[in-house]
Design a protein around this motif. Structure first.
Motif, PDB file in Angstrom:
ATOM      1  N   ARG A 210       0.833  -1.218   0.000  1.00  0.00           N
ATOM      2  CA  ARG A 210       0.000   0.000   0.000  1.00  0.00           C
ATOM      3  C   ARG A 210       0.859   1.257   0.000  1.00  0.00           C
ATOM      4  O   ARG A 210       0.597   2.204  -0.730  1.00  0.00           O
ATOM      5  N   ARG A 211       1.879   1.261   0.831  1.00  0.00           N
ATOM      6  CA  ARG A 211       2.753   2.431   0.924  1.00  0.00           C
ATOM      7  C   ARG A 211       3.471   2.683  -0.405  1.00  0.00           C
ATOM      8  O   ARG A 211       3.550   3.807  -0.890  1.00  0.00           O
ATOM      9  N   LEU A 212       4.015   1.612  -1.005  1.00  0.00           N
ATOM     10  CA  LEU A 212       4.710   1.763  -2.287  1.00  0.00           C
ATOM     11  C   LEU A 212       3.757   2.194  -3.397  1.00  0.00           C
ATOM     12  O   LEU A 212       4.109   3.023  -4.244  1.00  0.00           O
ATOM     13  N   THR A 213       2.550   1.627  -3.404  1.00  0.00           N
ATOM     14  CA  THR A 213       1.564   1.997  -4.424  1.00  0.00           C
ATOM     15  C   THR A 213       1.167   3.456  -4.284  1.00  0.00           C
ATOM     16  O   THR A 213       1.061   4.185  -5.280  1.00  0.00           O
ATOM     17  N   LEU A 214       0.949   3.906  -3.054  1.00  0.00           N
ATOM     18  CA  LEU A 214       0.598   5.310  -2.845  1.00  0.00           C
ATOM     19  C   LEU A 214       1.738   6.224  -3.291  1.00  0.00           C
ATOM     20  O   LEU A 214       1.505   7.225  -3.974  1.00  0.00           O
ATOM     21  N   ARG A 215       2.966   5.882  -2.944  1.00  0.00           N
ATOM     22  CA  ARG A 215       4.108   6.701  -3.347  1.00  0.00           C
ATOM     23  C   ARG A 215       4.226   6.760  -4.867  1.00  0.00           C
ATOM     24  O   ARG A 215       4.475   7.813  -5.437  1.00  0.00           O
ATOM     25  N   ARG A 216       4.030   5.610  -5.508  1.00  0.00           N
ATOM     26  CA  ARG A 216       4.118   5.584  -6.969  1.00  0.00           C
ATOM     27  C   ARG A 216       2.998   6.410  -7.599  1.00  0.00           C
ATOM     28  O   ARG A 216       3.218   7.167  -8.537  1.00  0.00           O
ATOM     29  N   ALA A 217       1.767   6.268  -7.071  1.00  0.00           N
ATOM     30  CA  ALA A 217       0.639   7.023  -7.618  1.00  0.00           C
ATOM     31  C   ALA A 217       0.845   8.523  -7.414  1.00  0.00           C
ATOM     32  O   ALA A 217       0.505   9.324  -8.290  1.00  0.00           O
ATOM     33  N   GLN A 218       1.389   8.905  -6.260  1.00  0.00           N
ATOM     34  CA  GLN A 218       1.619  10.329  -6.008  1.00  0.00           C
ATOM     35  C   GLN A 218       2.609  10.919  -7.012  1.00  0.00           C
ATOM     36  O   GLN A 218       2.520  12.082  -7.366  1.00  0.00           O
ATOM     37  N   GLY A 219       3.545  10.122  -7.484  1.00  0.00           N
ATOM     38  CA  GLY A 219       4.562  10.652  -8.386  1.00  0.00           C
ATOM     39  C   GLY A 219       4.266  10.458  -9.862  1.00  0.00           C
ATOM     40  O   GLY A 219       4.966  10.999 -10.705  1.00  0.00           O
ATOM     41  N   MET A 220       3.225   9.701 -10.198  1.00  0.00           N
ATOM     42  CA  MET A 220       2.990   9.379 -11.602  1.00  0.00           C
ATOM     43  C   MET A 220       1.943  10.262 -12.288  1.00  0.00           C
ATOM     44  O   MET A 220       1.797  10.187 -13.496  1.00  0.00           O
ATOM     45  N   HIS A 221       1.187  11.062 -11.551  1.00  0.00           N
ATOM     46  CA  HIS A 221       0.194  11.874 -12.244  1.00  0.00           C
ATOM     47  C   HIS A 221       0.855  13.064 -12.925  1.00  0.00           C
ATOM     48  O   HIS A 221       1.986  13.423 -12.630  1.00  0.00           O
TER      49      HIS A 221
ATOM     50  N   LEU B 182       3.711  19.838  -9.199  1.00  0.00           N
ATOM     51  CA  LEU B 182       2.975  20.990  -8.676  1.00  0.00           C
ATOM     52  C   LEU B 182       2.246  20.696  -7.372  1.00  0.00           C
ATOM     53  O   LEU B 182       2.200  21.521  -6.472  1.00  0.00           O
ATOM     54  N   PHE B 183       1.609  19.509  -7.279  1.00  0.00           N
ATOM     55  CA  PHE B 183       0.862  19.161  -6.070  1.00  0.00           C
ATOM     56  C   PHE B 183       0.654  17.655  -6.009  1.00  0.00           C
ATOM     57  O   PHE B 183       0.736  16.956  -7.008  1.00  0.00           O
ATOM     58  N   ALA B 184       0.375  17.171  -4.806  1.00  0.00           N
ATOM     59  CA  ALA B 184       0.128  15.746  -4.591  1.00  0.00           C
ATOM     60  C   ALA B 184      -1.333  15.420  -4.865  1.00  0.00           C
ATOM     61  O   ALA B 184      -2.202  16.294  -4.826  1.00  0.00           O
ATOM     62  N   LEU B 185      -1.596  14.173  -5.124  1.00  0.00           N
ATOM     63  CA  LEU B 185      -2.979  13.745  -5.352  1.00  0.00           C
ATOM     64  C   LEU B 185      -3.842  13.968  -4.116  1.00  0.00           C
ATOM     65  O   LEU B 185      -5.041  14.225  -4.239  1.00  0.00           O
ATOM     66  N   ASP B 186      -3.269  13.884  -2.946  1.00  0.00           N
ATOM     67  CA  ASP B 186      -4.038  14.090  -1.721  1.00  0.00           C
ATOM     68  C   ASP B 186      -4.650  15.489  -1.667  1.00  0.00           C
ATOM     69  O   ASP B 186      -5.687  15.690  -1.046  1.00  0.00           O
ATOM     70  N   GLU B 187      -4.014  16.445  -2.309  1.00  0.00           N
ATOM     71  CA  GLU B 187      -4.516  17.816  -2.280  1.00  0.00           C
ATOM     72  C   GLU B 187      -5.738  18.015  -3.162  1.00  0.00           C
ATOM     73  O   GLU B 187      -6.491  18.957  -2.950  1.00  0.00           O
ATOM     74  N   ILE B 188      -5.944  17.163  -4.146  1.00  0.00           N
ATOM     75  CA  ILE B 188      -7.091  17.339  -5.060  1.00  0.00           C
ATOM     76  C   ILE B 188      -8.084  16.199  -4.955  1.00  0.00           C
ATOM     77  O   ILE B 188      -9.062  16.155  -5.691  1.00  0.00           O
ATOM     78  N   LEU B 189      -7.864  15.280  -4.014  1.00  0.00           N
ATOM     79  CA  LEU B 189      -8.731  14.122  -3.863  1.00  0.00           C
ATOM     80  C   LEU B 189     -10.118  14.544  -3.414  1.00  0.00           C
ATOM     81  O   LEU B 189     -10.266  15.342  -2.501  1.00  0.00           O
ATOM     82  N   GLN B 190     -11.146  14.024  -4.074  1.00  0.00           N
ATOM     83  CA  GLN B 190     -12.524  14.252  -3.686  1.00  0.00           C
ATOM     84  C   GLN B 190     -13.031  12.988  -2.996  1.00  0.00           C
ATOM     85  O   GLN B 190     -13.069  11.918  -3.585  1.00  0.00           O
ATOM     86  N   GLU B 191     -13.418  13.118  -1.740  1.00  0.00           N
ATOM     87  CA  GLU B 191     -13.931  11.978  -1.003  1.00  0.00           C
ATOM     88  C   GLU B 191     -15.308  11.599  -1.564  1.00  0.00           C
ATOM     89  O   GLU B 191     -16.124  12.467  -1.873  1.00  0.00           O
ATOM     90  N   PRO B 192     -15.583  10.293  -1.694  1.00  0.00           N
ATOM     91  CA  PRO B 192     -16.908   9.878  -2.151  1.00  0.00           C
ATOM     92  C   PRO B 192     -17.958  10.216  -1.108  1.00  0.00           C
ATOM     93  O   PRO B 192     -17.731  10.105   0.094  1.00  0.00           O
ATOM     94  N   ARG B 193     -19.124  10.647  -1.578  1.00  0.00           N
ATOM     95  CA  ARG B 193     -20.198  11.011  -0.660  1.00  0.00           C
ATOM     96  C   ARG B 193     -21.202   9.885  -0.487  1.00  0.00           C
ATOM     97  O   ARG B 193     -21.997   9.900   0.425  1.00  0.00           O
ATOM     98  N   LEU B 194     -21.162   8.927  -1.393  1.00  0.00           N
ATOM     99  CA  LEU B 194     -22.067   7.795  -1.315  1.00  0.00           C
ATOM    100  C   LEU B 194     -21.269   6.541  -1.621  1.00  0.00           C
ATOM    101  O   LEU B 194     -20.621   6.449  -2.655  1.00  0.00           O
TER     102      LEU B 194
END
Length: 105
Positions: free
Chosen positions: A57-68, A73-85
């Motif tokens: 999980r940690r490696l996948t998150l690190r890879r996803a954060q760097g691949m977009h 400019l910014f991390a995915l966590d900064e633009i993540l929209q939480e699901p409401r349903l």
């Protein structure tokens, strides 16, 4: 009988006394260093045995954060929209084969 130089003897004796005194004063420090080393070994053991899934999980998150595209400019966590349903999980009963639904239509 060998001749003992009183100056050398006194100097060596004084240095020995000071050294033993310093060791006595530093004993709590040595005990603390040993305790910290033991805690670090235990923490490293927990990290090693924490599980393959956590590391994945940690490696996948690190890879996803760097691949977009906008990673510099910014991390995915900064633009993540939480699901409401969130759909509830499917009901599973032991011994009952679930009905396969076709979702392509």
């Amino acid at each position: 009988m060998p001749h003992i130089d009183p100056l050398s003897f006194g100097l060596g004796f004084a240095i020995g006394v000071v050294f033993v005194w310093l060791l006595g004063r530093a004993r709590p420090l040595f005990n603390q260093i040993r305790e910290n080393a033991r805690e670090n070994r235990e923490a490293a053991q927990v990290r090693r045995t924490s599980g393959l899934e956590d590391n994945h999980r940690r490696l996948t998150l690190r890879r996803a954060q760097g691949m977009h595209l906008a990673a510099p400019l910014f991390a995915l966590d900064e633009i993540l929209q939480e699901p409401r349903l969130i759909a509830p999980p499917a009901q599973v009963e032991p011994g009952v084969v679930p009905i396969q639904e076709d979702v392509n239509s």
